[in-house]
Write a protein that holds these residues in place. Structure first.
Motif, PDB file in Angstrom:
ATOM      1  N   GLN A  22      -2.254  -8.245  29.383  1.00 15.65           N
ATOM      2  CA  GLN A  22      -1.047  -8.452  30.193  1.00 15.65           C
ATOM      3  C   GLN A  22       0.197  -7.954  29.470  1.00 15.65           C
ATOM      4  OE1 GLN A  22      -2.034 -12.342  33.013  1.00 15.65           O
ATOM      5  NE2 GLN A  22      -0.852 -12.637  31.173  1.00 15.65           N
ATOM      6  N   ARG A  23       0.154  -7.955  28.129  1.00 12.60           N
ATOM      7  CA  ARG A  23       1.288  -7.482  27.342  1.00 12.60           C
ATOM      8  C   ARG A  23       1.241  -5.975  27.104  1.00 12.60           C
ATOM      9  NH1 ARG A  23       4.258 -11.188  24.282  1.00 12.60           N
ATOM     10  NH2 ARG A  23       3.737 -13.359  24.735  1.00 12.60           N
ATOM     11  N   GLY A  24       0.237  -5.316  27.640  1.00 13.80           N
ATOM     12  CA  GLY A  24       0.128  -3.881  27.464  1.00 13.80           C
ATOM     13  C   GLY A  24      -0.571  -3.468  26.185  1.00 13.80           C
ATOM     14  N   VAL A  25      -1.233  -4.400  25.500  1.00 12.77           N
ATOM     15  CA  VAL A  25      -1.965  -4.101  24.276  1.00 12.77           C
ATOM     16  C   VAL A  25      -3.394  -3.695  24.649  1.00 12.77           C
ATOM     17  CG1 VAL A  25      -2.820  -5.038  22.099  1.00 12.77           C
ATOM     18  CG2 VAL A  25      -0.569  -5.733  22.968  1.00 12.77           C
ATOM     19  N   ALA A  49      -4.395 -27.009  27.780  1.00 14.88           N
ATOM     20  CA  ALA A  49      -5.180 -25.795  27.973  1.00 14.88           C
ATOM     21  C   ALA A  49      -5.004 -25.250  29.385  1.00 14.88           C
ATOM     22  CB  ALA A  49      -6.655 -26.077  27.697  1.00 14.88           C
ATOM     23  N   LEU A  50      -4.914 -26.121  30.378  1.00 15.43           N
ATOM     24  CA  LEU A  50      -4.667 -25.654  31.744  1.00 15.43           C
ATOM     25  C   LEU A  50      -3.308 -24.979  31.847  1.00 15.43           C
ATOM     26  CD1 LEU A  50      -6.198 -28.664  33.688  1.00 15.43           C
ATOM     27  CD2 LEU A  50      -6.990 -26.289  33.815  1.00 15.43           C
ATOM     28  N   GLU A  51      -2.310 -25.537  31.155  1.00 13.91           N
ATOM     29  CA  GLU A  51      -1.002 -24.878  31.101  1.00 13.91           C
ATOM     30  C   GLU A  51      -1.145 -23.490  30.489  1.00 13.91           C
ATOM     31  OE1 GLU A  51       1.794 -25.740  32.332  1.00 13.91           O
ATOM     32  OE2 GLU A  51       1.734 -27.907  32.666  1.00 13.91           O
ATOM     33  N   ARG A  55      -1.025 -19.042  32.231  1.00 18.11           N
ATOM     34  CA  ARG A  55      -0.331 -17.840  31.768  1.00 18.11           C
ATOM     35  C   ARG A  55      -1.056 -16.566  32.187  1.00 18.11           C
ATOM     36  NH1 ARG A  55       3.244 -18.827  27.430  1.00 18.11           N
ATOM     37  NH2 ARG A  55       3.880 -21.024  27.496  1.00 18.11           N
ATOM     38  N   ILE A  56      -2.354 -16.671  32.444  1.00 13.78           N
ATOM     39  CA  ILE A  56      -3.090 -15.483  32.886  1.00 13.78           C
ATOM     40  C   ILE A  56      -3.530 -15.624  34.351  1.00 13.78           C
ATOM     41  CG2 ILE A  56      -3.838 -14.895  30.556  1.00 13.78           C
ATOM     42  CD1 ILE A  56      -6.646 -15.986  31.363  1.00 13.78           C
ATOM     43  N   ALA A 308      -0.938 -14.668  20.463  1.00 11.39           N
ATOM     44  CA  ALA A 308      -0.695 -13.490  21.307  1.00 11.39           C
ATOM     45  C   ALA A 308       0.726 -12.934  21.206  1.00 11.39           C
ATOM     46  CB  ALA A 308      -1.048 -13.807  22.757  1.00 11.39           C
ATOM     47  N   PRO A 309       1.796 -13.761  21.208  1.00 12.25           N
ATOM     48  CA  PRO A 309       3.148 -13.186  21.131  1.00 12.25           C
ATOM     49  C   PRO A 309       3.438 -12.470  19.816  1.00 12.25           C
ATOM     50  CG  PRO A 309       3.209 -15.473  21.884  1.00 12.25           C
ATOM     51  CD  PRO A 309       1.829 -15.215  21.380  1.00 12.25           C
ATOM     52  N   LEU A 310       2.666 -12.768  18.767  1.00  9.66           N
ATOM     53  CA  LEU A 310       2.886 -12.143  17.472  1.00  9.66           C
ATOM     54  C   LEU A 310       2.216 -10.785  17.346  1.00  9.66           C
ATOM     55  CD1 LEU A 310       2.245 -15.248  15.149  1.00  9.66           C
ATOM     56  CD2 LEU A 310       4.395 -14.522  16.209  1.00  9.66           C
ATOM     57  N   VAL A 311       1.258 -10.497  18.214  1.00 10.21           N
ATOM     58  CA  VAL A 311       0.433  -9.296  18.045  1.00 10.21           C
ATOM     59  C   VAL A 311       1.232  -8.004  18.147  1.00 10.21           C
ATOM     60  CG1 VAL A 311      -1.455  -7.965  19.081  1.00 10.21           C
ATOM     61  CG2 VAL A 311      -1.744 -10.409  18.613  1.00 10.21           C
TER      62      VAL A 311
END
Length: 382
Positions: A22-25, A49-51, A55-56, A308-311
């Motif tokens: 989703q982030r284009g990676v 976890a449901l929260e 996100r996806i 994921a946000p750090l990748v």
């Protein structure tokens, strides 16, 4: 060459893949299994976890497939000792979702393939992992042929027997517990509906959880004499489990309706580090905790959500935030391990006065609204 290789196509690896896509990676997921397994132990998905899964865009689809458990009951000798409501643990998801892992994986795999039809590679057995400075290289066996797969970043989510963890030489903190369990899925003959039920029997706890399709999972703590204490419950069958449920709870279970049977022991394995240069461990590869309480799968998803946000920055050469990620996730894994220890301790065999004291204490705590809410939040990983 993909930007990220994910080792392990289970629920944690697939979830991370979807987040990154989703982030284009660009992502390649390597999974040893050639097809999803039809039976699994993990069924509980906690509110955080449901929260994370929202996100996806799959949380509501999972909720439609599963059974929301909004209340837990503690019982002994046919009498209710305590009731724990999850109504206040989350605004969006005031429940623990019961859904077998194979159904969860199916939804996640569909999401990944919708983002990139070629991201998931099945039938790939990882045999080694090396950090070469500028990139990491995975050694793998594919259809009996050796293959080397390189990427700037490799993230391992390949479970409790992680080949990546062994290849990286990750140091572990280990602890083995005496607790042994047998669990099975049967047609639901109870009146509990969507409630979970915990029977605090003198010979050890019996847990009961609803499943989709009018089925129910039963988990029985085994005694030291049962099959010699073997983790896999060799020699025990659905008939034994049904008889133990009847003896300890008074509830009849149809052994002939059994669709899954599994024995397991309990151990804890927590890595001392999750980050090894261009290799990172998450999920059960980094922390194996007791299944009692059902926190393991959710813990892995929260690892992925934090990473994921750090990748993108990692791929650009910055390691900002990585030390805090490792520190925070190891702290949460330790907290989950301690909670699982409490859950196990409450279900161990007790007799006579000690049993009465334990059960009385549970009743007293549950009768205090603030304490009841606190326990509910801790149980649901809040």
């Amino acid at each position: 060459m993909s930007e990220v290789v994910i080792i392990g196509g289970g629920p944690v690896g697939l979830y991370l893949a979807a987040l990154l896509l989703q982030r284009g990676v660009s992502v390649t997921v390597l999974e040893q299994r050639t097809a999803p397994e039809p039976n699994s132990r993990a069924i509980g998905i906690h509110p955080p976890a449901l929260e994370a899964l929202s996100r996806i865009g799959v949380a509501q689809k999972l909720v439609r497939r599963g059974v929301p458990i909004r209340r837990g009951l503690a019982l002994s000798r046919g009498a209710a000792l305590a009731e724990m409501s999850f109504a206040e643990v989350s605004e969006r998801f005031p429940f623990v979702l019961s859904l077998p892992q194979d159904s969860t994986e199916s939804v996640l795999e569909d999401r990944v393939r919708g983002l990139d039809p070629y991201a998931l590679r099945r039938g790939v057995r990882v045999t080694g992992l090396h950090d070469n400075g500028g990139h990491a290289t995975v050694e793998a066996c594919v259809a009996k042929e050796q293959e080397r797969i390189s990427a700037p970043l490799v993230i391992a989510a390949d479970g409790v027997r992680s080949a990546a963890r062994m290849a990286l030489g990750a140091p572990l903190r280990r602890r083995d517990y005496p607790d042994r369990y047998l669990m099975g899925d049967f047609a639901d003959s109870t009146a509990f509906g969507s409630d979970a039920a915990l029977f605090l029997a003198g010979d050890g706890i019996v847990e009961s959880f609803p499943l989709p399709g009018q089925r129910r999972r039963w988990v029985v703590r085994r005694g030291p004499a049962d099959d010699g204490g073997a983790d896999d419950a060799a020699g025990l069958d659905a008939g034994w489990l049904a008889r133990e449920v009847r003896r300890r709870t008074g509830i009849d279970v149809d052994a002939g309706s059994n669709s899954m049977l599994s024995g397991f022991g309990v151990r804890a394995r927590l890595v001392r580090r999750m980050v090894f240069g261009r290799g990172i461990l998450i999920g059960d590869a980094a922390h194996e905790i007791s299944p009692i309480g059902g926190q393991g799968m959710s813990l892995g998803w929260l690892d992925a959500l934090a990473l994921a946000p750090l990748v993108p920055a990692l791929l650009a050469g910055s390691r900002d935030g990585l030390a805090a990620f490792e520190r925070n996730r190891l702290r949460e894994a330790g907290r989950a391990a301690r909670q699982s220890e409490i859950n196990m301790a409450l279900g161990r065999p007790l007799h006579g006065g000690l049993l009465a004291v334990r059960n009385g204490a549970i009743t007293a705590v549950a009768a205090v609204p603030a304490a009841n809410r606190l326990v509910a939040r801790r149980f649901t990983m809040q």
